[in-house]
Design an enzyme around this catalytic site. Structure first.
Site, PDB file in Angstrom:
ATOM      1  N   ARG A 194       0.050  -2.093  10.668  1.00 55.07           N
ATOM      2  CA  ARG A 194      -0.026  -3.283   9.805  1.00 55.07           C
ATOM      3  C   ARG A 194       1.308  -3.372   9.076  1.00 55.07           C
ATOM      4  NH1 ARG A 194      -3.970  -7.268   7.811  1.00 55.07           N
ATOM      5  NH2 ARG A 194      -2.609  -8.919   8.554  1.00 55.07           N
ATOM      6  N   TYR A 199       0.849  -1.198   0.000  1.00 51.17           N
ATOM      7  CA  TYR A 199       0.000   0.000   0.000  1.00 51.17           C
ATOM      8  C   TYR A 199       0.881   1.244   0.000  1.00 51.17           C
ATOM      9  CZ  TYR A 199      -4.339  -2.539   0.411  1.00 51.17           C
ATOM     10  OH  TYR A 199      -5.404  -3.347   0.139  1.00 51.17           O
ATOM     11  N   ARG A 215     -10.372 -14.698   7.401  1.00 52.43           N
ATOM     12  CA  ARG A 215     -11.462 -15.349   6.665  1.00 52.43           C
ATOM     13  C   ARG A 215     -12.174 -16.431   7.450  1.00 52.43           C
ATOM     14  NH1 ARG A 215      -7.513 -16.751   1.981  1.00 52.43           N
ATOM     15  NH2 ARG A 215      -6.170 -16.810   3.822  1.00 52.43           N
TER      16      ARG A 215
HETATM   17  C1  LIG Z   1     -12.049  -9.568   2.258  1.00 51.92           C
HETATM   18  C2  LIG Z   1     -10.728  -9.169   2.800  1.00 51.92           C
HETATM   19  C3  LIG Z   1     -10.460  -7.837   3.018  1.00 51.92           C
HETATM   20  C4  LIG Z   1      -9.262  -7.454   3.608  1.00 51.92           C
HETATM   21  N1  LIG Z   1      -9.087  -6.134   3.931  1.00 51.92           N
HETATM   22  C5  LIG Z   1      -8.007  -5.761   4.666  1.00 51.92           C
HETATM   23  C6  LIG Z   1      -7.917  -4.453   5.182  1.00 51.92           C
HETATM   24  O1  LIG Z   1      -8.817  -3.636   5.039  1.00 51.92           O
HETATM   25  N2  LIG Z   1      -6.788  -4.128   5.866  1.00 51.92           N
HETATM   26  C7  LIG Z   1      -5.778  -5.025   6.084  1.00 51.92           C
HETATM   27  O2  LIG Z   1      -4.782  -4.675   6.707  1.00 51.92           O
HETATM   28  N3  LIG Z   1      -5.869  -6.291   5.628  1.00 51.92           N
HETATM   29  C8  LIG Z   1      -6.960  -6.694   4.945  1.00 51.92           C
HETATM   30  N4  LIG Z   1      -7.097  -8.003   4.544  1.00 51.92           N
HETATM   31  C9  LIG Z   1      -6.079  -9.013   4.933  1.00 51.92           C
HETATM   32  C10 LIG Z   1      -6.510  -9.713   6.240  1.00 51.92           C
HETATM   33  O3  LIG Z   1      -6.442  -8.812   7.304  1.00 51.92           O
HETATM   34  C11 LIG Z   1      -5.661 -10.951   6.564  1.00 51.92           C
HETATM   35  O4  LIG Z   1      -4.349 -10.550   6.759  1.00 51.92           O
HETATM   36  C12 LIG Z   1      -5.721 -12.025   5.487  1.00 51.92           C
HETATM   37  O5  LIG Z   1      -7.049 -12.364   5.190  1.00 51.92           O
HETATM   38  C13 LIG Z   1      -4.978 -13.294   5.932  1.00 51.92           C
HETATM   39  O6  LIG Z   1      -5.509 -13.808   7.110  1.00 51.92           O
HETATM   40  P1  LIG Z   1      -6.474 -15.115   7.100  1.00 51.92           P
HETATM   41  O7  LIG Z   1      -5.721 -16.199   6.413  1.00 51.92           O
HETATM   42  O8  LIG Z   1      -6.732 -15.415   8.552  1.00 51.92           O
HETATM   43  O9  LIG Z   1      -7.711 -14.738   6.369  1.00 51.92           O
HETATM   44  C14 LIG Z   1      -8.283  -8.417   3.943  1.00 51.92           C
HETATM   45  C15 LIG Z   1      -8.549  -9.751   3.667  1.00 51.92           C
HETATM   46  C16 LIG Z   1      -9.752 -10.144   3.119  1.00 51.92           C
HETATM   47  C17 LIG Z   1     -10.031 -11.594   2.894  1.00 51.92           C
END
Ligand SMILES: Cc1cc2nc3c(=O)[nH]c(=O)nc-3n(C[C@H](O)[C@H](O)[C@H](O)COP(=O)(O)O)c2cc1C
Length: 694
Positions: free
Chosen positions: A246, A198, A357
Site C-alpha cells: 500500500r 502509518y 466505499r
Molecule cells: C472504512 C474504511 C476503512 C479503511 N481501512 C483501510 C485499511 O485497513 N487499509 C488500507 O490500506 N486502507 C484503508 N482504507 C482506505 C481505502 O482502502 C481506500 O483507499 C479509500 O476508501 C479510498 O477509496 P474509495 O474512494 O474507493 O473509497 C479504509 C477506508 C475506509 C472507508
C-alpha cells in the site's frame, strides 16, 4: 455492457497470479475476516458480507488491515494459526467465484494511533504512564520512529521510540504471518503501509524520521524497514508468493496536522513526487510485486480518504505518473470513476481500479456496470458517516474509541456489515401505510415497505421529493448527492408506492391507513438578535430563494455554514464565517477527513472566520459581532443563518384529542422526531419497516 467499460474486464497478473478483471476491492477496516486488535478470532458474520460480493465481478479482494500484534496484551498473529481456520471456507467460496484474495498485513500506526479513552487518564506530562494504567496498550502501538513525536489525534501526547530490536522482531513476524496466509490459501499479501502516514510511512518520510541509525537519513535507509519486510516474506514464502505494497505516491503534507489541497503550491515535508520516483524503484528492487496507490498522510488524511469536497479521481494523475517508474502493476484508489479508470487502463497508464466505499454502498456495483444497469447504482456520497466516523479536530482531540468505533458500514445501505439484522422477505401481514413527507426518511420508508409487500401512499406537500436533502445537495461540489436524489426518485417509482405530489396533509385523521408514518423533517432555527428577520436561512438560500453578493456573512460555522462558505469562495466571492465555538465543523460524527479538508479549503481560499464570536445585531450593510478581542462591525451585503434545526412538531401527539381521532398506529421518524443525520434517518426507516413487517 457499454464498450467504454470493456478495459475494466480484461485479465491481468500480479506475479504469477491471474486476476480475472481490473477491479480491486480496496482494504477497509470493517471488512476484515480476522479481528485482532481487541480479541482474537474470525469476525462473526463477515462471510455474509463476502457472499453478497463474491459473485459480483470483483477481481481481487483485499480485506481490511490485520495487525501483526494485538493492541492490548502482546499477542502475535503468527503464534495463532488457529485464527486462519475459519477463514478457509470463505476463501474457498471466493475462489470458486473466480476471484482472488490478498490479506493486508499491518505494521501499525505509530503516531497516527488513536488512544482508547480507557488509557487517556493515564497520560502524564505527555507520556503514557504504563505503570499505573490498568489496560496496557503494548509499546508496539505506542512507538514511532522518533521518540517524542506528537500523536496525530492529540499532539500533547508524545510517542516512544520504535527500537531496532522491535524492527527485527516485526520483520520476522511479517514473514511468519505471510506464511500462515499462504497456507490458508490466501493468494498474496499486501504490506500496510508506506502509505497514509502509518508506521512504515513515518519511517519512510523525512518529517517524521530524524533517526541517526541505519533506518534514518538517506532514502534507502528510510525505506529499509519496508524492504526488509518484503525480503523476509519472499525468503519464507518463496519468491513467487505475491507481495503488494500500500503506497502513497506523495504525502501532500505541509506539516503536523496541516495538509495541502488540490491545486495548492506548497512545501512538501513528506514524500515529494521526485522522491517517490526513486522510492518506488527501491521498493520494486526489494521485491514488491504491486503498488496499491493514492496520496496523503494522517496530516492530509483526505487524500487517502477523499470526502465529498475531493475531486473525483483525485489521485489518478499522480498514480499514472509513478507507473512510469516501475515495471510492476499499479492500482489507483480514491473516488475512482469507472469511465476514467477504463480509459486509463486502456492507455496502459494504470493497471486496475481500486474501489472502496462504493462497494460498501452497493455490493452489485460492478455487476451493474457490466450489465449496463448504471441507473440502478446507489452512488456513494463520500460522507464517511458510517464507514469511517472518526471525528477529529486537527490536533484538538477526538471522542473516538478505536476499540469500539463502528467501521465499514454504510449510511446509505444499512444492510452492509449488518447483514443479519434486516429481513428482505415479504411482510407477514401486509398493511396499508400512509407516509407523510417525501424527504429521505419518507422515501426510504415507502421504498422498503413496498418491497416487503405493504401498500404505501406517500404524500409530499411540495412539487419536489427529497426534503432538506435538496438543499444539502445544492452546492456545486455535491454531484453525487444529486445523483443520490435521482436514484431515490427512480427507486420510489419502481417500488410500487403511490406518490401524491403537491398534496399537503393537514390532519392525520383524514388518512385512511393501518399505519401512518410522519416524516415531515425539521425547521431552521433562528436567533434572538435584532435584525435577524433580514437574514436568509441556509435552507432557503440553498433552495435558490436568494442570490447573495460578494460579501456574505454566514452565522454558524458548522458543516452547512462552512460548505456554503466554500461554495461561495469557489464562485469567487468573499464570505465571512462567524462561529460561537472555538472550532469550525466541530460536530460529532463528522469524519476528520471531511472536516479537515473543508477547513483546509477555507484556509486555501482565504475565507475569513471569527471563532469564539457571537452576533449582536444584523444591521443595514453590516453585522455587529462580539469577538474575544472586542466588538467589531463586519460589512456585508447579505447574511445567511446556519444555526441548526428544530424538529417540526406540528403533528406531535399533544394531544389527547388527536390520539382518539386517529385510529391508525402513528410513527414519527427522521428529523421531525429528533434532528439527526442521513445515517439516523435511513436507519430509522429500515428499523421501522422491520418492526411493522415481522
Ligand atoms: C472504512 C474504511 C476503512 C479503511 N481501512 C483501510 C485499511 O485497513 N487499509 C488500507 O490500506 N486502507 C484503508 N482504507 C482506505 C481505502 O482502502 C481506500 O483507499 C479509500 O476508501 C479510498 O477509496 P474509495 O474512494 O474507493 O473509497 C479504509 C477506508 C475506509 C472507508
Amino acid at each position: 455492457m457499454n464498450d467504454i467499460y470493456e478495459p475494466l474486464f480484461r485479465p491481468w497478473k500480479i506475479r504469477n497470479v491471474e486476476i480475472k478483471n481490473r477491479i480491486v476491492m480496496l482494504p477497509m477496516e470493517g471488512t476484515n475476516m480476522i479481528q485482532w486488535e481487541a480479541k482474537t478470532g474470525f469476525v462473526k458474520g463477515i462471510d455474509r458480507f463476502y457472499r453478497d460480493r463474491k459473485d459480483n465481478n470483483i477481481g481481487l479482494f483485499i480485506p481490511g488491515l490485520i495487525p501483526m500484534i494485538s493492541i492490548v496484551g502482546e499477542k502475535w498473529l503468527y503464534k495463532h494459526p488457529e485464527v486462519f481456520k475459519p477463514v478457509k471456507p470463505v476463501v474457498n467460496e471466493i475462489h470458486q467465484s473466480g476471484a482472488k484474495i490478498f490479506f493486508q498485513l499491518s505494521a501499525g500506526s505509530g503516531r497516527s494511533m488513536l488512544l482508547p479513552p480507557t488509557l487517556r487518564p493515564f497520560i502524564k506530562n505527555g507520556l503514557l504512564n504504563r505503570a499505573s494504567s490498568k489496560v496496557l496498550m503494548t509499546k508496539w502501538w505506542w512507538s514511532a520512529p522518533d521518540p517524542g513525536e506528537p500523536n496525530v489525534w492529540d499532539p500533547k501526547v508524545k510517542m516512544e521510540e520504535f527500537t531496532t530490536e522491535m524492527i527485527s522482531r516485526f520483520v520476522y513476524a511479517f514473514g511468519q504471518s505471510a506464511k500462515l496466509c499462504r497456507d490458508a490459501g490466501i493468494d498474496g499479501v499486501e504490506i500496510h503501509a508506506v502509505h497514509e502516514g502509518y508506521l512504515l510511512d513515518q519511517f519512510a518520510v523525512p518529517y517524521t524520521n530524524h533517526r541517526e541509525d541505519c533506518y534514518g537519513g538517506s532514502l534507502e535507509n528510510r525505506l529499509r524497514f519496508a524492504c526488509e519486510i518484503v525480503r523476509e516474506i519472499k525468503k519464507v514464502c518463496g519468491d513467487d508468493y505475491p507481495v503488494s505494497l500500500r503506497y502513497s505516491v506523495c504525502s501532500m503534507t505541509r506539516g503536523f496536522n496541516a495538509g495541502a489541497v488540490p491545486g495548492e503550491a506548497f512545501n512538501e515535508v513528506g514524500r515529494s513526487l521526485a522522491e517517490s520516483e526513486q522510492a518506488i524503484q527501491i521498493l520494486e528492487k526489494a521485491g514488491y510485486d504491486m503498488f496499491n496507490c493514492d496520496n496523503g498522510t494522517y496530516d492530509a488524511w483526505y487524500w487517502a480518504h477523499p470526502p465529498v469536497y475531493a475531486p473525483l479521481n483525485m489521485n489518478l494523475s499522480y498514480v499514472e505518473h509513478i507507473r512510469n517508474f516501475t515495471s510492476k502493476p499499479v492500482v489507483c484508489a480514491g473516488r475512482m470513476q469507472p469511465e476514467t479508470a477504463a480509459k486509463s487502463i486502456a492507455a496502459g497508464r494504470i493497471d486496475a481500479m481500486g474501489v472502496g466505499r462504493q462497494l460498501l454502498c452497493d455490493p452489485e456495483y460492478i455487476t451493474k456496470i457490466k450489465e449496463g444497469r448504471l441507473d440502478e447504482i446507489r452512488p456513494c456520497i463520500a460522507c464517511h458517516g458510517a464507514c469511517l466516523p472518526f471525528n477529529g479536530l486537527n490536533g484538538k482531540g477526538t471522542d473516538i474509541d478505536p476499540l469500539h468505533v463502528e467501521m465499514g458500514r454504510c449510511v446509505l445501505n444499512p444492510w452492509t456489515n449488518n447483514e443479519g439484522r434486516y429481513k428482505k422477505t415479504s411482510a407477514k401481514h401486509p398493511k396499508k401505510i400512509a407516509v407523510v413527507g417525501g424527504g429521505i426518511a419518507g422515501m426510504e420508508v415507502a421504498i422498503q415497505a413496498s418491497l416487503r409487500g405493504h401498500s404505501v401512499d406517500l404524500y409530499e406537500k411540495s412539487g419536489r421529493l427529497g426534503g432538506v436533502f435538496n438543499a444539502a445537495a445544492a452546492m456545486s461540489f455535491k454531484e453525487k448527492d444529486r445523483e443520490l436524489l435521482q436514484w431515490y426518485g427512480r427507486q420510489l417509482n419502481k417500488s410500487g408506492a403511490t406518490v401524491h405530489m403537491n398534496t399537503e396533509v393537514k390532519d392525520l385523521a383524514s388518512l385512511h391507513a393501518d399505519i401512518i408514518v410522519v416524516a415531515i423533517g425539521a425547521q431552521p432555527k433562528t436567533l434572538p438578535i435584532p435584525g435577524v428577520e433580514t437574514a436568509v436561512t441556509a435552507v432557503d438560500y440553498l433552495n435558490g430563494s436568494t442570490e447573495v453578493g460578494d460579501r456574505t456573512v454566514i452565522i454558524g460555522g458548522g458543516l452547512t455554514g462552512c460548505e456554503i462558505a466554500y461554495d461561495l469562495a469557489l464562485k469567487g466571492k468573499h464570505p465571512v464565517i462567524v462561529e460561537m465555538t472555538g472550532n469550525l465543523v466541530g460536530a460529532k460524527g463528522i469524519c476528520m477527513a471531511n472536516s479537515s479538508m473543508l477547513r483546509e479549503l477555507l484556509r486555501f481560499h482565504e475565507v475569513k472566520t471569527y471563532l469564539n464570536s457571537s452576533v449582536e445585531s444584523i444591521k443595514e450593510g453590516c453585522v455587529v459581532i462580539k469577538t474575544p478581542d472586542g466588538k467589531i462591525s463586519i460589512p456585508k451585503d447579505a447574511c445567511i443563518l446556519s444555526v441548526g434545526y428544530n424538529p417540526d412538531k406540528r403533528f406531535a401527539p399533544d394531544k389527547e384529542k388527536k390520539k382518539t381521532e386517529i385510529s391508525a398506529k402513528t410513527y414519527f421518524i427522521g428529523d421531525c422526531d429528533k434532528v439527526g443525520s442521513l445515517k439516523t434517518v435511513i436507519r430509522q426507516a429500515y428499523d421501522l419497516v422491520q418492526d411493522i413487517s415481522y
